[in-house]
Structures are given as structure tokens and as C-alpha cells.
Motif scaffolding. Sequence first.
Motif, short mmCIF file in Angstrom:
data_model
loop_
_atom_site.label_atom_id
_atom_site.label_comp_id
_atom_site.label_asym_id
_atom_site.label_seq_id
_atom_site.Cartn_x
_atom_site.Cartn_y
_atom_site.Cartn_z
N ASP A 54 0.91 -0.93 -0.03
CA ASP A 54 0.03 -0.38 -0.13
C ASP A 54 0.64 1.24 -0.42
OD1 ASP A 54 -2.04 -1.45 0.01
OD2 ASP A 54 -2.42 -1.20 2.28
N VAL A 55 0.13 2.58 -1.06
CA VAL A 55 1.22 3.80 -0.82
C VAL A 55 0.79 4.51 -0.39
CG1 VAL A 55 2.78 4.96 -2.26
CG2 VAL A 55 2.88 2.56 -1.97
N ASP A 56 0.63 5.21 0.79
CA ASP A 56 -0.17 6.53 1.02
C ASP A 56 0.02 7.77 -0.12
OD1 ASP A 56 -2.03 5.32 2.15
OD2 ASP A 56 -1.04 6.07 4.30
N THR A 63 -5.11 6.64 -1.43
CA THR A 63 -4.02 5.21 -1.03
C THR A 63 -3.70 3.51 -2.44
OG1 THR A 63 -4.01 5.24 1.59
CG2 THR A 63 -2.79 3.18 0.14
N GLU B 35 -4.39 -0.68 8.75
CA GLU B 35 -3.02 -0.31 8.36
C GLU B 35 -2.78 -0.53 7.48
OE1 GLU B 35 -1.20 -4.54 10.20
OE2 GLU B 35 -2.17 -3.03 11.57
N LYS B 36 -1.45 -0.08 6.28
CA LYS B 36 -1.02 -0.23 5.69
C LYS B 36 0.04 -1.54 5.29
CE LYS B 36 2.13 2.90 3.51
NZ LYS B 36 2.87 4.11 3.27
N TYR B 139 -12.54 2.71 3.32
CA TYR B 139 -10.68 1.81 3.15
C TYR B 139 -10.89 3.51 4.46
CZ TYR B 139 -5.75 1.71 2.98
OH TYR B 139 -3.86 1.78 3.37
N LYS B 140 -10.77 4.90 3.89
CA LYS B 140 -10.69 5.62 4.76
C LYS B 140 -10.79 5.39 5.97
CE LYS B 140 -9.37 8.65 0.91
NZ LYS B 140 -10.39 9.57 -0.10
N ARG B 143 -8.94 3.24 8.19
CA ARG B 143 -7.43 3.90 8.24
C ARG B 143 -7.46 4.92 9.80
NH1 ARG B 143 -3.47 3.50 4.36
NH2 ARG B 143 -1.71 4.90 6.69
#
Lengths: 215, 417
Positions: A54-56, A63, B35-36, B139-140, B143
Motif C-alpha cells: 500500500d502506498v499513501d 492510497t 494499517e498499511k 478504507y479511509k 485507517r
Amino acid sequence: MNARTQIFELAMEGRQVDEAVASIFHTVLFHRSLGKFFYTGEGNYSVGTLGYTDVDCDFIDLTYVCCTSRALDLNLRREISCFSEQLRGNEGTGIGQISLEFFQKKPAKWFGQQECIPWEVWTVRLELLSLQNEDERLVCREKVGDLLTEKVLYITEVMNRHEYLPKMPNQSELGLIFDTSYVDVQPYLFKLNYVSGQSASSSITNTMKKLIKAM
Amino acid sequence: MAMKISAQDKKDLDKFTKFLALKSAQVIVQSRLGEKKSTQCKMHTTGTDWFNLAIEDLPDVLAETKKALNGEIVSARLPLCVEISLRTVEGDHMVLESWCLGIVPEQCDPSVRVTHTVYNRMGILLKSLVSVTRVTPAYKLSRRQGPDSYIICYRIYMEEPQLHTLGDGYKQVRVGQICTPIGTLQLSVSYRTKMTISPTNNGKDNSIMLKSDHFNTNLSPRQMRYKQNEENNASLNNTMRIGAFADAKRKLPEPEMIIPCVPFSKLLSMRKSPEQKAENDDRTEVEELMAAAVADDSSTLEVDADVAVKGKDDKNGNAKDRPYLGALPTHRFTMTPTNDDFIMVDLKTPFATSNGNSELGKIYREWQTAPPLKTFSEIPPLSDQVPDLTKQLERYETAMKTYDDMVQALCESPNNN
């Protein structure tokens, strides 16, 4: 053979360019990459496993996902960054386009330049906006995020149409279809082209000319 | 073209579909953990790495999915739904999205190669799923989850998605589809768009939604951002309001309103008038007299004057400040910090900049800052003052005419206006 062409037109602030282009191209490359092929004997091969990350984005509310390959990421970023600098530079007109072109090579018959045949092209046309204040930036940050969300959804839609892909090659011809230079991933052969300024508008004609030649 | 699917292909296809369902559930749930995610590429595929994609298997999720599948043939029991919802610390609950893997048996393509084509396409579908899970609104939200605000929950079940729980105006996105010999597999998501739900609009979960509505207005990152924007705007408006207020004031015929509020301003303006300037000899005495007269009943003025020079030289600051402030009304901002208590400074700035009233502004400043303080700060001890009084009285008597003139002038001054 005609290459499939997808064109995205976007307007954004200069500092968003790198991330916006990367999000689109990485999403495409994620779908157009496989695990590394590992040949156990003629005709037998196993395919490695593709990891993802994943890239923010910093300047966009987004993302996205890319292949877990540092080399692939660096390669892509370097090219995008050159384009971005050109686009945002003082001599630029604030208009430009960058393309991710997948191609396959024809087996070389004679000594000479090897012919590359594009089979899928993803083009992002960009126009730079200049924003006055932080409020506008906040809005733009979100707006570009929404636009890129649409693009990501569109990319997945195209990917699941299951249209033409080059045939899986023999071991000897692997390099004609796939880029085998990466240690962790195996994307289809691709290259990036970009233009900025006045020539950006006429590049479609050039692409067409190239295509006609390729045919 | 009526090709029958072989038993082996059928078996393979069922197996692939089962793992597609298992991995889909993993991808969806893992994307909502807050989390990523990053998984590594592997040169050699291991047993659990289906579809050449490195998707971890979380034991809980695997168990839940298997429970839902109930050990039966997946392709016969689809659709499989993964519902993502939000639960607050107070226990309120709201469904955010519903992912659905379904099958349309009517649309089948018996010619498709199961072992190669279908398997690879399932890999692409899973990649699409990974990409799409990052761009839906949940998704947001996921997070931003935390133990003290809200958490994201999931539920896996084998039946048609319960879309009514998503509120009005929910959106549906197709992630992708694969044509197989037994039908077309479809993967789609329906997600809530309205985080604000009016209680009348939803039927079944009324009591819960009512509360969720209250809570979630604040939760959506988009709402948060709008809120921030509003706050920014509000603060901007506040500053602007001062400007607007000042402008409005400028339009009013202010002199009439201000003069009655300021005692002795007329006297000071008299002092500045050319006629008075001519009588240079008497001027200091007049000033002294006025200062003495004022001394008793002008405690406010004294305090104000003190405030005006606070932070500067207490005794001599007045002499310096007076011409500076009076002559350069544009420097008003430089003096503002030193006398914050002076509301009048702010009130009169608009006039100071406007041409018509600039003189009034000047006079007002001059009065406000200076003369009384200079006198008060130099008051001699009482013992010195007493013998001096006789002398003063004598001097005043001799200068009677001057005072008469002055009083005369004062009496005439309103008529001049």
C-alpha cells in the motif's frame, strides 16, 4: 495489430503530478506483472508469488497498491519525475502527457534493430493548475483523490475484460514478452514516453504514425 | 459447441472458486484492519500462495469464511458476502459496505480452459480486488479507527447481500467477472454514500441508525475535512467581520457620535487651533490650569494614559509618543500592542485613514496619549506645592484677562461648529 489505448485527462497542482501518475501506472503494472518464472526443465516452469504494498499519497487523498519491488518502483518514479520536472519547469506550458506502453518484441530475424509492437497504451494527459490558498489545495487534494479513484476503478474494469494479452512464451522467448531484469517481479515489457508543452497535443498524431508503421 | 465440462475440470474449478472466495475474504478484511499492508514477493510459490499472489491467511478470517462456506461446494452456494461495518465505543453500529462474490449460471463459456485461463483470471480479479478495496470510502474510515472512537467489523455470510442496510443512494461497483464453464463469477461491492441518515429514511434499523447518524457525521474523513474547512472559514469570517465592521463605521457620521464620549476633546482641539497658537506666552499656563482642573475627576484618563505608555519610557515617553502617534496615524498598528486595553484605538482607526476625519483622529490621539500624564508624572510633593500656591494665585490674578479671553473663546466655540 492495434494497441488498446486508454487516455486519462486530469488537471491538478504541480506537486500532485508525481503521485497521480504513479498511482495510475502502478495500478496498471500491478495487474500487468506476474511472479518470476522459474524454469525446471524445457516446457516446465513455476511462477513465483507477487507481493503488493500500500502506498499513501502525500498530496492527494488516496492510497494505491503497487507490486512490492523496489527496483520497479524506482524505475517508474525516475521516469515520472523527469516528466514532472519538465512539465512543471519554467519553460513548460503546464500541459503534457505521459504514456505507459506495453509492447512485445518480434524475434530478430536479421542483425538490426529489433521491432517492438505495442499492445496496450495507458496515457495520462495533465494540465497544471495554480491554486491561491490552502483552502483551494484542500479541495483539490480531495478532488484529485476522487478522480483517481474513478481511474483505478476504470483500470480494474479494463483489466477484467480479459482482452488480448501476449501468449505465454517458451523459455527462450521469455524476454520478448516479459521484462526479466527485475529480481522480484516479472512485468510485461513496458516503457514510458512523455512530452510536455505544445508537442503534447500533436503527440497523438505521432502515436498514430508509429502505430501505422508498426502495422 | 455443447462441450461438457470434464469431471477433473469441474473439480478444479470448484477448488479454484473456493480459494477465490477464501482469498477474497482475506483481502477485504485485511484491507480494513487500519494499517498499511505490504507482502513480499517470493521466488517459489508455497502451498498457501494461491493465484501467485502473496495474500496472507489470517486464522480468524479463514475460520470465519470456512464456517460460512460450511464445507460445501462453494460454486453451488454462492453468493458469498463480506459485510464491513463500523461500531462505536458506545456500541452503535452501521454497515458501510457489502462485498459480494456471486455466480450467474446462465452466462457460461464451456470452451474456457479451467486450469490455465480461469486460474490466471482469478489472479487478476484478486489484484483488482486489492486495488479497489483501497479506494472505497470505508478504507479511509478504517485507517482512522481506534479503540477510543470506533472499530471496523466484518461479517461473512452465504446469501444475497442485505443492501437495505447501506441506506439510500448506496453505490455499486463491479470489481470484475470471470466467465467459466459453470457460469460467470462476479465480484462486486455496494457501499454507503450517505454517512448522514435521517431516521425516517431507514425502516428496519431505526433505533440504531438514529444514533449512528449522530455519531458518523463526525467520523467520515470527508465530513471532518469539510468541518475543518468550515472552521477555517469561520475564523476567516471573523477576521473579515472586523474589517466589515470598521468599514461600516467609516460610513457613519462619526464626529457627532464620538465627541460627546470624550471629555475635553474640544478643549484640546482649541489648543491646537491657530488662534490659540498665537498666544504662545500663555499657552503653558493654560495647559497647567486645565491639567489641574482635570486632575480631580479624570482618574480614568489617568489610567488610560498610563496604559498608553506602558512598556515605554514612563516619564518621558509621552513627549515622544505624542507627535509620533498624532502625526503618523498610519502607524497605528505599532502602537496597538502597547495599549491593548484601548478599545478606542480600534474604534477610531477607520476615521484615521479616511480623509475627512483625519484631523479628528489626530486630535483624539493627541488627547488620549499625552498632556495630562506629563503633568501628573511631575507633580511636586505637597510641601513644595503649598508655598507655591500663593505665587500661583497672584500670577493667575494678573493674568485674569487671558482667562477671560479663554472662557470667552470656549463659550463661542460651539457656535462655530
